[in-house]
Scaffold this active site. Structure first.
Site, PDB file in Angstrom:
ATOM      1  N   ASP A  34     -72.009  38.413  85.844  1.00 23.29           N
ATOM      2  CA  ASP A  34     -71.019  37.807  84.952  1.00 23.29           C
ATOM      3  C   ASP A  34     -71.471  37.948  83.508  1.00 23.29           C
ATOM      4  OD1 ASP A  34     -69.745  37.160  87.210  1.00 23.29           O
ATOM      5  OD2 ASP A  34     -69.892  34.966  86.982  1.00 23.29           O
ATOM      6  N   GLU A  36     -73.415  40.270  82.125  1.00 23.42           N
ATOM      7  CA  GLU A  36     -73.223  41.628  81.612  1.00 23.42           C
ATOM      8  C   GLU A  36     -71.744  41.868  81.267  1.00 23.42           C
ATOM      9  OE1 GLU A  36     -76.700  44.163  83.911  1.00 23.42           O
ATOM     10  OE2 GLU A  36     -75.075  43.279  85.064  1.00 23.42           O
ATOM     11  N   GLU A 115     -46.333  41.456 107.765  1.00 25.44           N
ATOM     12  CA  GLU A 115     -47.238  40.952 106.736  1.00 25.44           C
ATOM     13  C   GLU A 115     -47.170  39.434 106.717  1.00 25.44           C
ATOM     14  OE1 GLU A 115     -45.576  42.522 103.147  1.00 25.44           O
ATOM     15  OE2 GLU A 115     -45.488  44.549 103.953  1.00 25.44           O
ATOM     16  N   LYS A 117     -46.301  35.942 105.231  1.00 24.74           N
ATOM     17  CA  LYS A 117     -45.336  35.528 104.214  1.00 24.74           C
ATOM     18  C   LYS A 117     -46.060  34.582 103.268  1.00 24.74           C
ATOM     19  CE  LYS A 117     -40.620  34.103 103.448  1.00 24.74           C
ATOM     20  NZ  LYS A 117     -40.915  33.288 102.269  1.00 24.74           N
ATOM     21  N   ASP A 119     -46.919  32.066 100.306  1.00 24.27           N
ATOM     22  CA  ASP A 119     -46.183  30.932  99.773  1.00 24.27           C
ATOM     23  C   ASP A 119     -46.499  30.754  98.291  1.00 24.27           C
ATOM     24  OD1 ASP A 119     -44.413  28.924  99.882  1.00 24.27           O
ATOM     25  OD2 ASP A 119     -45.669  27.530 101.003  1.00 24.27           O
ATOM     26  N   ARG A 138     -38.862  36.240  89.767  1.00 23.01           N
ATOM     27  CA  ARG A 138     -37.712  36.648  90.562  1.00 23.01           C
ATOM     28  C   ARG A 138     -36.436  35.997  90.045  1.00 23.01           C
ATOM     29  NH1 ARG A 138     -35.165  34.386  95.039  1.00 23.01           N
ATOM     30  NH2 ARG A 138     -33.972  35.898  96.223  1.00 23.01           N
ATOM     31  N   GLU A 177     -46.239  38.730  95.073  1.00 23.34           N
ATOM     32  CA  GLU A 177     -46.281  37.274  95.038  1.00 23.34           C
ATOM     33  C   GLU A 177     -47.472  36.818  94.198  1.00 23.34           C
ATOM     34  OE1 GLU A 177     -43.788  36.303  96.974  1.00 23.34           O
ATOM     35  OE2 GLU A 177     -44.109  34.173  97.341  1.00 23.34           O
ATOM     36  N   TYR A 229     -46.102  43.875  97.606  1.00 24.49           N
ATOM     37  CA  TYR A 229     -45.588  44.278  98.918  1.00 24.49           C
ATOM     38  C   TYR A 229     -44.273  45.044  98.879  1.00 24.49           C
ATOM     39  CZ  TYR A 229     -43.481  39.701  97.970  1.00 24.49           C
ATOM     40  OH  TYR A 229     -42.848  38.649  97.380  1.00 24.49           O
ATOM     41  N   LYS A 293     -40.901  43.880 108.801  1.00 19.67           N
ATOM     42  CA  LYS A 293     -40.080  44.855 108.070  1.00 19.67           C
ATOM     43  C   LYS A 293     -40.000  46.166 108.834  1.00 19.67           C
ATOM     44  CE  LYS A 293     -41.970  43.045 103.787  1.00 19.67           C
ATOM     45  NZ  LYS A 293     -42.664  43.313 102.531  1.00 19.67           N
ATOM     46  N   LYS A 317     -40.906  32.179 110.574  1.00 15.97           N
ATOM     47  CA  LYS A 317     -41.629  31.100 109.913  1.00 15.97           C
ATOM     48  C   LYS A 317     -42.347  30.188 110.887  1.00 15.97           C
ATOM     49  CE  LYS A 317     -39.271  30.897 105.630  1.00 15.97           C
ATOM     50  NZ  LYS A 317     -38.730  29.869 104.769  1.00 15.97           N
ATOM     51  N   CYS A 411     -10.748   8.282 103.435  1.00 10.40           N
ATOM     52  CA  CYS A 411     -11.676   9.017 102.574  1.00 10.40           C
ATOM     53  C   CYS A 411     -12.339   8.062 101.575  1.00 10.40           C
ATOM     54  CB  CYS A 411     -10.922  10.117 101.835  1.00 10.40           C
ATOM     55  SG  CYS A 411     -11.903  10.921 100.573  1.00 10.40           S
ATOM     56  N   CYS A 414     -10.767   9.097  97.880  1.00 10.06           N
ATOM     57  CA  CYS A 414      -9.366   8.922  97.470  1.00 10.06           C
ATOM     58  C   CYS A 414      -8.609   7.912  98.323  1.00 10.06           C
ATOM     59  CB  CYS A 414      -8.643  10.270  97.486  1.00 10.06           C
ATOM     60  SG  CYS A 414      -8.374  10.898  99.149  1.00 10.06           S
ATOM     61  N   CYS A 429     -10.965  14.878 105.037  1.00 12.97           N
ATOM     62  CA  CYS A 429      -9.979  14.170 104.230  1.00 12.97           C
ATOM     63  C   CYS A 429      -8.753  15.078 104.173  1.00 12.97           C
ATOM     64  CB  CYS A 429     -10.532  13.947 102.823  1.00 12.97           C
ATOM     65  SG  CYS A 429      -9.276  13.469 101.645  1.00 12.97           S
ATOM     66  N   CYS A 434      -7.527  15.489  96.793  1.00 18.71           N
ATOM     67  CA  CYS A 434      -8.603  14.496  96.725  1.00 18.71           C
ATOM     68  C   CYS A 434      -9.596  14.919  95.638  1.00 18.71           C
ATOM     69  CB  CYS A 434      -9.308  14.408  98.070  1.00 18.71           C
ATOM     70  SG  CYS A 434     -10.849  13.478  97.995  1.00 18.71           S
TER      71      CYS A 434
HETATM   72  S1  IVH Z   1     -40.512  41.237 101.125  1.00 19.93           S
HETATM   73  C1  IVH Z   1     -36.251  42.496 100.454  1.00 19.93           C
HETATM   74  N1  IVH Z   1     -42.860  40.418 101.839  1.00 19.93           N
HETATM   75  O1  IVH Z   1     -40.248  35.759 100.454  1.00 19.93           O
HETATM   76  C2  IVH Z   1     -37.540  41.972 100.882  1.00 19.93           C
HETATM   77  N2  IVH Z   1     -41.429  38.885 100.707  1.00 19.93           N
HETATM   78  O2  IVH Z   1     -37.469  35.089 101.211  1.00 19.93           O
HETATM   79  C3  IVH Z   1     -38.296  41.453  99.760  1.00 19.93           C
HETATM   80  N3  IVH Z   1     -42.414  36.705 100.300  1.00 19.93           N
HETATM   81  O3  IVH Z   1     -38.756  36.025  97.341  1.00 19.93           O
HETATM   82  C4  IVH Z   1     -39.305  40.496 100.132  1.00 19.93           C
HETATM   83  N4  IVH Z   1     -44.359  37.142 101.227  1.00 19.93           N
HETATM   84  O4  IVH Z   1     -41.217  35.612  97.391  1.00 19.93           O
HETATM   85  C5  IVH Z   1     -41.706  40.087 101.249  1.00 19.93           C
HETATM   86  N5  IVH Z   1     -44.989  39.845 102.480  1.00 19.93           N
HETATM   87  C6  IVH Z   1     -43.842  39.522 101.900  1.00 19.93           C
HETATM   88  C7  IVH Z   1     -43.607  38.248 101.342  1.00 19.93           C
HETATM   89  C8  IVH Z   1     -42.375  37.968 100.758  1.00 19.93           C
HETATM   90  C9  IVH Z   1     -43.626  36.229 100.596  1.00 19.93           C
HETATM   91  C10 IVH Z   1     -41.359  35.941  99.642  1.00 19.93           C
HETATM   92  C11 IVH Z   1     -40.834  36.528  98.368  1.00 19.93           C
HETATM   93  C12 IVH Z   1     -39.350  36.527  98.475  1.00 19.93           C
HETATM   94  C13 IVH Z   1     -39.128  35.636  99.633  1.00 19.93           C
HETATM   95  C14 IVH Z   1     -37.922  36.091 100.390  1.00 19.93           C
END
Ligand code: IVH
Length: 670
Positions: A34, A36, A115, A117, A119, A138, A177, A229, A293, A317, A411, A414, A429, A434
């Site tokens: 660090d 250097e 991949e 996902k 967060d 985004r 991300e 990604y 994908k 998920k 309702c 109204c 309703c 309304c």
């Molecule tokens: S691909 C058209 N890959 O998920 C496909 N998205 O619900 C573009 N996200 O806004 C997204 N990890 O923020 C992709 N490995 C991953 C991801 C990923 C997280 C998020 C991304 C996107 C949201 C879509």
């Protein structure tokens, strides 16, 4: 030191420091200490101070952050940043796999790239000739905020792409991300607690809050990181699959996630999910599932996209988070279609970082089936971005003071009667005027994908309706400047602006107007489908169910809803009134050439000048038809680079094979 020597040394130092950044942050394999590193940076800072003429925005010294901005500019993404369809159960994943196979007409296994996902928050970083020129959040997918200065403070994002002596891509819009690791998050919050500052609820909020700082110096102190990604536009490089992309990005110094896996068939993707779920704790950043994908980009083109999400990807998920709390009351909301929705008012409780104080109960049947009473202790669940739901009451906790709930028969807004159409679970309703219904339908009408009336927000709509100035959508166009400026918090200038936006909204495409009317089940995408099949409202008014159902993507429920809408005189009056107040819809320019009338085209391989969808559109605009597989009925096969098996099939069938040039000549654009 001579000026030219200084310049040379500055460039040498920049390259060297960026190389150490890459080794440290991307490869996680530093080769210097660090100390250097700090020395190199100090030398560079000194030289840049002495020779300001050589200062550059993409110097590593600039990563510490520029001066604060007043506000973020916004900018449109050159290609929309889509979101993903979700599945929470294996069944939904299997359905996705089946649909992909069916739509591609494949018998064998489809290859997927799976991949984690992540967060965090999605960003787009733009490199022109290898230099980082722009960073965007985004945003809503179409427009994001320009956060270039903040993006540049993230050390694992290169300011210059690595090229290993070769040429960088002319243009690269790379998407990924930005996130904060679990440890960094914990340490940062501990520090903040000591300093008496507010704590961040979770790493995602911390990352989002840090990236959206007006003062880049603050962002620079936050431990942010990024994985990439996806790409938007990319110039001068050809990539054919996610696998190739994930190989290519690291060669430029861009980090990709190490847990990605190639899966042959949807079954392997499900295995991968289980694997990742087991390892969730060991992964040093938060993930909320996996993304599956389709690997091959040609296949993706064939599958296409819906309005907001691609048909070639799915987010699978992790099970949602649950919590226990008390139902304090049940309130009733009235929506655009008059639907009465019971909403549980909850004792606020935290679920995965968000405070939940309301949860939908959907309808009376749900309440009855679950047996939920006011005063009950209940289990609630929050899945991803989905609205929180009440799962069930904890009956053992009852003390007899709990009250059963019944939706009112009038309702709540109204006072008109509420009816429940036979066979439906929803109480509505019946009063089409309304105020609650009118408000919701006007809000929808004015919203972005619809008439997009700038400056007409929800609050203002409520004021207009509450003051009795607006009773229907066309009334908006009858508002006078005085009426608007007399409202609370509205001055003359805002009144003028609103009138101007209203005037602008009068010119609208047929599909947007269709969507704006709020026909049940007709979203932005379906509105465009209808636009491509029908010329105007008169034409659509005459459509019957059978005819509508013949259109790909329209099922019985949607067809019925459309027919019902157009058989209601009030709706026809609404359309007529809109025309009277000057709303003019037009169809997007479509050439009505019939040069290819009835001819069937199939595409294979990658085209130089068009995406698959653009080429198909060209065919259709000339009166031809584009289909996805070769048969004896096919007239032409257009073969791009590296054509697939359709090429052989076409030869067997004696189908005429065209090059891209020949195709362009035929459709008259060459
Ligand atoms: S691909 C058209 N890959 O998920 C496909 N998205 O619900 C573009 N996200 O806004 C997204 N990890 O923020 C992709 N490995 C991953 C991801 C990923 C997280 C998020 C991304 C996107 C949201 C879509």
């Amino acid at each position: 030191m001579k000026k030219s020597e200084a310049k040379e040394r500055i460039e040498e130092l920049r390259a060297e420091i960026e190389d150490h950044n890459y080794r440290y942050y991307v490869l996680e394999d530093p080769v210097i200490t660090d100390r250097e590193y700090d020395e190199l940076l100090a030398e560079l800072e000194e030289l840049e101070g002495e020779y300001p003429e050589f200062q550059s925005e993409n110097s590593p010294t600039q990563r510490v952050g520029a001066s604060p901005a007043e506000e973020f500019e916004s900018a449109e993404h050159s290609q929309p940043m889509l979101s993903l369809s979700n599945a929470f159960e294996e069944e939904g994943v299997l359905d996705f796999g089946d649909r992909v196979k069916r739509e591609l007409g494949l018998d064998g296994d489809v290859t997927y790239l799976s991949e984690p996902k992540l967060d965090g928050l999605a960003v787009e970083v733009i490199y022109e000739n290898g230099e980082l020129t722009k960073g965007l959040t985004r945003g809503d997918g179409v427009t994001g905020e320009v956060v270039t200065r903040n993006i540049k403070t993230i050390r694992s994002i290169p300011l210059k792409l690595r090229t290993n002596g070769g040429e960088p891509p002319r243009l690269l819009e790379v998407r990924g991300e930005v996130y904060m690791g679990k440890d960094s998050f914990r340490e940062m919050n501990e520090r903040r607690a000591k300093e008496g500052k507010d704590l961040f609820a979770n790493p995602r909020n911390a990352a989002a809050g840090s990236l959206r700082q007006l003062d880049p110096k603050v962002t620079a102190r936050r431990p942010l990181d990024a994985f990439f990604y996806d790409v938007g536009e990319i110039g001068g490089v050809e990539l054919n699959s996610q696998e190739e992309l994930l190989d290519y990005l690291p060669s430029l110094g861009l980090r990709v996630n190490p847990y990605t896996r190639k899966c042959i068939g949807i079954g392997e993707a499900i295995d991968y999910f289980r694997d990742i779920e087991e390892r969730r704790e060991e992964i040093p950043y938060e993930i909320d599932g996996i993304v599956i994908k389709v690997n091959d980009f040609d296949l993706r083109d064939l599958l296409g996209t819906k309005t907001r999400s691609p048909r070639w990807a799915l987010a699978y998920k992790f099970p949602p988070e649950r919590a226990r709390t008390k139902v304090l009351d049940i309130e009733v909301g009235v929506g655009r279609t008059g639907a009465l929705t019971p909403v549980a008012v909850l004792d606020p409780v935290e679920v995965k970082g968000a405070t939940i104080s309301r949860a939908t109960l959907h309808n009376q049947d749900e309440i009855d089936e679950k047996g939920i009473r006011i005063g009950d202790e209940v289990i609630i669940q929050r899945a991803g971005d989905v609205i929180p739901e009440v799962i069930k009451p904890v009956k053992g906790e009852r003390d007899g003071s709990e009250e059963k709930f019944k939706l009112p028969d009038r309702c709540p807004v109204c006072g008109e009667p509420v009816k429940r159409p036979r066979g439906e679970a929803i109480h509505r309703c019946v009063n089409i005027s309304c105020p609650a219904r009118v408000k919701e339908s006007i809000k929808h009408f004015a919203s972005k994908g619809a008439a997009d009336v700038d400056g007409l927000g929800d609050k203002l709509v409520e004021q207009f309706v509450d003051e009795g100035l607006v009773e229907s959508i066309p009334d908006l166009y009858r508002l006078s400047k005085e009426e608007i400026s007399d409202l609370e918090r509205m001055g003359e200038k805002s009144a003028e602006n609103l009138l101007e936006s209203l005037e602008e909204s009068k010119e609208i495409t047929f599909s947007r107007l269709l969507y704006a009317l709020g026909i049940r089940h007709v979203g932005e995408h379906l509105a465009r489908v209808l636009e491509s099949e029908y010329t105007d409202f008169d034409d659509l008014e005459e459509a019957n169910r059978e005819e509508l159902e013949e259109i790909n993507e329209i099922g019985p429920e949607v067809a019925e809803s459309i027919v019902n809408f157009f058989s209601n005189d009030r709706n026809l009056d609404l359309i007529r009134e809109l025309e009277e107040v000057g709303v003019r819809y037009e169809r997007p320019e479509r050439e009505t050439k019939e040069t290819l009338a009835g001819q069937k085209f199939v595409f294979t391989g990658r085209l130089e000048n068009y995406t698959r969808a653009e080429a198909q559109d060209l065919v259709e605009r000339s009166g031809g038809r584009a289909t996805s597989s070769v048969s004896s009925a096919t007239d032409f096969l257009v073969a791009g680079q590296s054509p697939g098996s359709k090429y052989d099939r076409a030869r067997e069938e004696g189908v005429t094979i065209l090059t891209e040039d020949e195709f362009e000549e035929m459709v008259g654009v060459g």
